[in-house]
Design an enzyme around this catalytic site. Sequence first.
Site, PDB file in Angstrom:
ATOM      1  N   ARG A   1      79.409  57.881  55.935  1.00 38.80           N
ATOM      2  CA  ARG A   1      79.801  56.643  55.613  1.00 38.80           C
ATOM      3  C   ARG A   1      79.694  55.704  54.704  1.00 38.80           C
ATOM      4  O   ARG A   1      79.287  56.677  54.017  1.00 38.80           O
ATOM      5  CB  ARG A   1      78.978  55.931  56.563  1.00 38.80           C
ATOM      6  N   GLY A   2      80.390  54.925  54.757  1.00 37.60           N
ATOM      7  CA  GLY A   2      81.277  54.271  53.956  1.00 37.60           C
ATOM      8  C   GLY A   2      82.581  55.097  53.227  1.00 37.60           C
ATOM      9  O   GLY A   2      82.680  55.786  53.517  1.00 37.60           O
ATOM     10  N   ALA A   3      83.334  53.746  52.877  1.00 35.87           N
ATOM     11  CA  ALA A   3      84.734  54.527  52.973  1.00 35.87           C
ATOM     12  C   ALA A   3      85.384  55.699  51.986  1.00 35.87           C
ATOM     13  O   ALA A   3      85.868  56.804  52.638  1.00 35.87           O
ATOM     14  CB  ALA A   3      85.689  53.422  52.719  1.00 35.87           C
TER      15      ALA A   3
ATOM     16  N   ARG B   1      87.046  57.689  62.161  1.00 36.33           N
ATOM     17  CA  ARG B   1      86.738  56.431  62.607  1.00 36.33           C
ATOM     18  C   ARG B   1      87.625  55.954  62.167  1.00 36.33           C
ATOM     19  O   ARG B   1      88.637  56.574  60.931  1.00 36.33           O
ATOM     20  CB  ARG B   1      85.848  56.292  61.033  1.00 36.33           C
TER      21      ARG B   1
ATOM     22  N   GLN C   1      73.074  48.491  57.129  1.00 37.80           N
ATOM     23  CA  GLN C   1      73.089  49.327  56.150  1.00 37.80           C
ATOM     24  C   GLN C   1      72.388  48.941  54.561  1.00 37.80           C
ATOM     25  O   GLN C   1      72.070  49.902  53.276  1.00 37.80           O
ATOM     26  CB  GLN C   1      74.886  49.899  55.527  1.00 37.80           C
TER      27      GLN C   1
ATOM     28  N   ASP D   1      87.294  48.614  53.223  1.00 42.22           N
ATOM     29  CA  ASP D   1      87.616  49.463  53.913  1.00 42.22           C
ATOM     30  C   ASP D   1      89.063  49.949  53.709  1.00 42.22           C
ATOM     31  O   ASP D   1      89.072  50.841  54.246  1.00 42.22           O
ATOM     32  CB  ASP D   1      87.112  50.064  55.078  1.00 42.22           C
TER      33      ASP D   1
ATOM     34  N   ASN E   1      86.508  45.096  55.520  1.00 44.70           N
ATOM     35  CA  ASN E   1      84.852  45.312  54.492  1.00 44.70           C
ATOM     36  C   ASN E   1      84.085  45.239  56.003  1.00 44.70           C
ATOM     37  O   ASN E   1      84.422  44.648  57.984  1.00 44.70           O
ATOM     38  CB  ASN E   1      84.197  44.986  53.576  1.00 44.70           C
ATOM     39  N   LYS E   2      82.992  45.783  56.114  1.00 44.42           N
ATOM     40  CA  LYS E   2      82.082  45.201  57.132  1.00 44.42           C
ATOM     41  C   LYS E   2      81.675  43.911  57.621  1.00 44.42           C
ATOM     42  O   LYS E   2      82.130  43.047  57.553  1.00 44.42           O
ATOM     43  CB  LYS E   2      80.593  46.254  56.249  1.00 44.42           C
TER      44      LYS E   2
HETATM   45  O1  MRU Z   1      80.502  51.499  58.923  1.00 47.67           O
HETATM   46  P1  MRU Z   1      80.289  51.762  57.302  1.00 47.67           P
HETATM   47  O2  MRU Z   1      78.558  51.221  57.125  1.00 47.67           O
HETATM   48  O3  MRU Z   1      81.320  52.955  57.016  1.00 47.67           O
HETATM   49  O4  MRU Z   1      81.244  50.769  56.624  1.00 47.67           O
HETATM   50  C1  MRU Z   1      80.916  50.649  55.348  1.00 47.67           C
HETATM   51  C2  MRU Z   1      81.543  50.019  54.227  1.00 47.67           C
HETATM   52  O5  MRU Z   1      82.317  48.218  55.329  1.00 47.67           O
HETATM   53  C3  MRU Z   1      81.494  49.053  52.842  1.00 47.67           C
HETATM   54  O6  MRU Z   1      81.178  47.834  52.251  1.00 47.67           O
HETATM   55  C4  MRU Z   1      82.843  50.131  52.726  1.00 47.67           C
HETATM   56  O7  MRU Z   1      82.986  51.337  53.338  1.00 47.67           O
HETATM   57  C5  MRU Z   1      83.195  50.395  50.890  1.00 47.67           C
HETATM   58  S1  MRU Z   1      81.631  51.833  50.482  1.00 47.67           S
HETATM   59  C6  MRU Z   1      82.392  51.916  48.819  1.00 47.67           C
END
Ligand code: MRU
Length: 365
Positions: free
Chosen positions: A53-55, A90, A201, A242, A252-253
């Site tokens: 996970r993470g963009a 996603r 996270q 994201d 973002n999250k």
């Molecule tokens: O749902 P996730 O864990 O994929 O969400 C991640 C985030 O929101 C991060 O802050 C974002 O992807 C930046 S990662 C460098």
Amino acid sequence: MKIDGRRYRSLWPLADASAVEAIDQTALPHQFVTRRIADLEGAIEAIRTMRVRGAPLIGATAAYGLALALRRSADDSALQAAYRALLASRPTAVNLRHALDDVRSAVAALPVAQRAAAAWARAGAICEEDVALNQRIGDAGLPLIAALHRRLGRRVNILTHCNAGWLATIDWGTATAPIYKAHDSGVPLRVLVDETRPRNQGAALTAFELGQHGVPYAVIVDNAGGHLMQRGEVDLVIVGADRITARGDAANKIGTYLKALAARANGVPFYVAAPYTTFDWTIQDGLTEIEIEERSGEEVTHIAGRLDDGRVARVALTPDGAAALNPAFDVTPAELIDGFITDRGIVAANAKALAEAFGRAPISA
Ligand code: MRU
């Protein structure tokens, strides 16, 4: 980055190029498990279930997923079908589309027999580029933290949300790259880590990786940020993103927006760290044009953790049958963002500055 002193990336190709191996982030921080991704279905499963996970890491995994799919069948219709299946895995992080477009355009003009190998090589290049981009983000953000330290004459307290660390990328992270660089160059700092309900996270992943690197941190509940800002205990906020629109609205999250509001109300600088692959130049209004992923309510009603006897267990938090809403992201409007820490340097959060920094034609609205 290191785990127990050994260098790791979040995802790496096997030496015989038969598959990729990824750290299974659903098992952290209590277990260190890696998973082999050997085909399209494996890549989609890993992204959907958030083993990866993470963009940026979602994008890199999808790139390898497309390459693996082309080994089975690489004609135009197979390429399109795999592209579409991965794109649907996603919805919010635009790095996914960016990486898939990148691989597809690298192979589309090639003979079918050459496509799988070319896609594999391109996926590897995307990973190498991600590491380089994050290092540049680190170089751009380090002076910001160092200047704060000089001005304050004490340790710098940096709040971050979710995990925009090396686990969310191939290495270094986005929000964490300036933090690692500042720490490594001797700037005293402490990271205030939002736990980031519902999937935690921050508590599980950001705390894990900062601890492995020896960066001082404290996990805080998501509700503590405003209070700490009022008391002058937060000097800077750095989060990841994201998807960022052409005018600088940043998804973002979930919970990021509340931190931006609290930061503005308390005069705390609020920065978003992201590479060019997180910008979506096709849209402007983040509130109406970014799809916000809705995830299962079970992520809200249940939680996993380690019991005192060492077993990892999942427990219910709410009354049986409780209804739950689980939007996974929110949008912080550009007006609340003091700047983007990018691979092109620090850029103001407005359409003109972003277009100039990234060499895009300015948008009209
Ligand atoms: O749902 P996730 O864990 O994929 O969400 C991640 C985030 O929101 C991060 O802050 C974002 O992807 C930046 S990662 C460098």
